[in-house]
Design a protein around this motif. Sequence first.
Motif, PDB file in Angstrom:
ATOM      1  N   ASP A  31       0.848  -1.185   0.000  1.00  0.00           N
ATOM      2  CA  ASP A  31       0.000   0.000   0.000  1.00  0.00           C
ATOM      3  C   ASP A  31       0.886   1.239   0.000  1.00  0.00           C
ATOM      4  O   ASP A  31       2.117   1.144  -0.015  1.00  0.00           O
TER       5      ASP A  31
ATOM      6  N   THR B 223      -9.424 -10.548   6.278  1.00  0.00           N
ATOM      7  CA  THR B 223      -9.290  -9.283   5.560  1.00  0.00           C
ATOM      8  C   THR B 223      -8.160  -8.500   6.205  1.00  0.00           C
ATOM      9  O   THR B 223      -8.273  -8.097   7.372  1.00  0.00           O
TER      10      THR B 223
ATOM     11  N   ARG C 285      -5.184  -2.775   3.247  1.00  0.00           N
ATOM     12  CA  ARG C 285      -5.529  -3.376   1.965  1.00  0.00           C
ATOM     13  C   ARG C 285      -4.551  -2.913   0.892  1.00  0.00           C
ATOM     14  O   ARG C 285      -4.162  -1.746   0.831  1.00  0.00           O
TER      15      ARG C 285
ATOM     16  N   ARG D 183      -7.108  -6.432  -2.805  1.00  0.00           N
ATOM     17  CA  ARG D 183      -8.455  -5.920  -3.024  1.00  0.00           C
ATOM     18  C   ARG D 183      -9.085  -6.528  -4.279  1.00  0.00           C
ATOM     19  O   ARG D 183     -10.256  -6.929  -4.292  1.00  0.00           O
ATOM     20  N   GLU D 184      -8.291  -6.580  -5.325  1.00  0.00           N
ATOM     21  CA  GLU D 184      -8.802  -7.091  -6.610  1.00  0.00           C
ATOM     22  C   GLU D 184      -9.163  -8.564  -6.507  1.00  0.00           C
ATOM     23  O   GLU D 184     -10.225  -9.000  -6.977  1.00  0.00           O
TER      24      GLU D 184
END
Length: 394
Positions: A320, A381, A385, A390-391
Amino acid sequence: MGHRIRTISVAERRRRLAVRHHLAPEARAGTVAAAATGLIGLHGTDPASVYLAAWARTREIDKTAIENALYEERSLVRMLGMRRTVFVVPSDLVPVIQAACTDQIAERMRRQLAQAIEASGIAADGASWLEEVGEATVSALAARGTATGAELAQDEPRLRAQIVYAQDKSYGGPVNVTTRLLTLLSAEGLIVRGRPRGGWTSSQFTWFAAADQARPPDTAARAELARRWLSAFGPALVSDLQWWTGLTAGQVKQALAQLDVAEVDLHGSPGVMLAADEPGPETQPDLEPWAALLPALDPTAMGWRERAWYVGEHTTALFDRSGNIGPTAWWDGRIVGGWAQRKDGEIAVRLLEDAGTEAAAAIAAEAQRLREWIGPGVRITPRFRTPLERELAG
């Protein structure tokens, strides 16, 4: 340092990683405590990552064994450590990390929180208010044995005092002082995070009073931490050690001066290793190729500042904007893709390069093994992210 400079290849560094980080099947640890010791600690910011990092490095360990190590035996302790990051570390290492890194972090945290208390109008003397409320909170926790922040706020109502957090940000606003004060007390080694309220992915921790442990002098502790890091992550760049510890350049230089280290050539860059760290079985070329699925913020993936030798060109997809890495797929000492859990429980993997049919099959098998280990009804999760995660998660 000696004058003989040894050359360490990327291939050798990857083989060392495979064995010393318990990732090759033949090098798996027998217990979660052994796995954590081999890496100094497991990243604990994201509760699920602790379990997944342990699963990847042990032989058929179950979640109950991990919970027992954390909350029954207490052979592992969750603490604020290097780079103001939460780690799960062996209990005998707590005083070393506390003296080497956390004490100075706690000093800054106390000053900042005292200023926030004054700025919020809670007290004119924030430092005195903090000391008084902190002592009352520790006493209340000792009386209860274990407690949540909400329960402690019942005993010590001043924990409900509100400070303004990140006023100029969209996510800012008034918040109770509870969480920040409990985090400060834990950073000072007074209280410890206990069993969470909820499942193994929960971050709603209870607290208990910390055991008294004698701390070494800070200079000795930093040298010991540097020694352990070089044993687990070396050979490496000095800048890697400084980044990982969060210490200043001067503190790292002082720590290395207390150790017997040797200069090495890391595929064109100057590095260091422990002088006594002679080539072991892990440096031999007959180690079988291995696959691994590692969680977000895994200690191996976050072990070095300069990561090109194992991340390659996949940084954009896997990190990220703050530098946190997401879930990764490994083949034979390097990252070749990423993974995520979908709503139906499937572990979706995407390879970011052609690693070959053997690698693809082995990684697919790991994905199925991980799905079975996580079990039904549990959703992973990551707290931070990343684009690929995420994808894939959908």
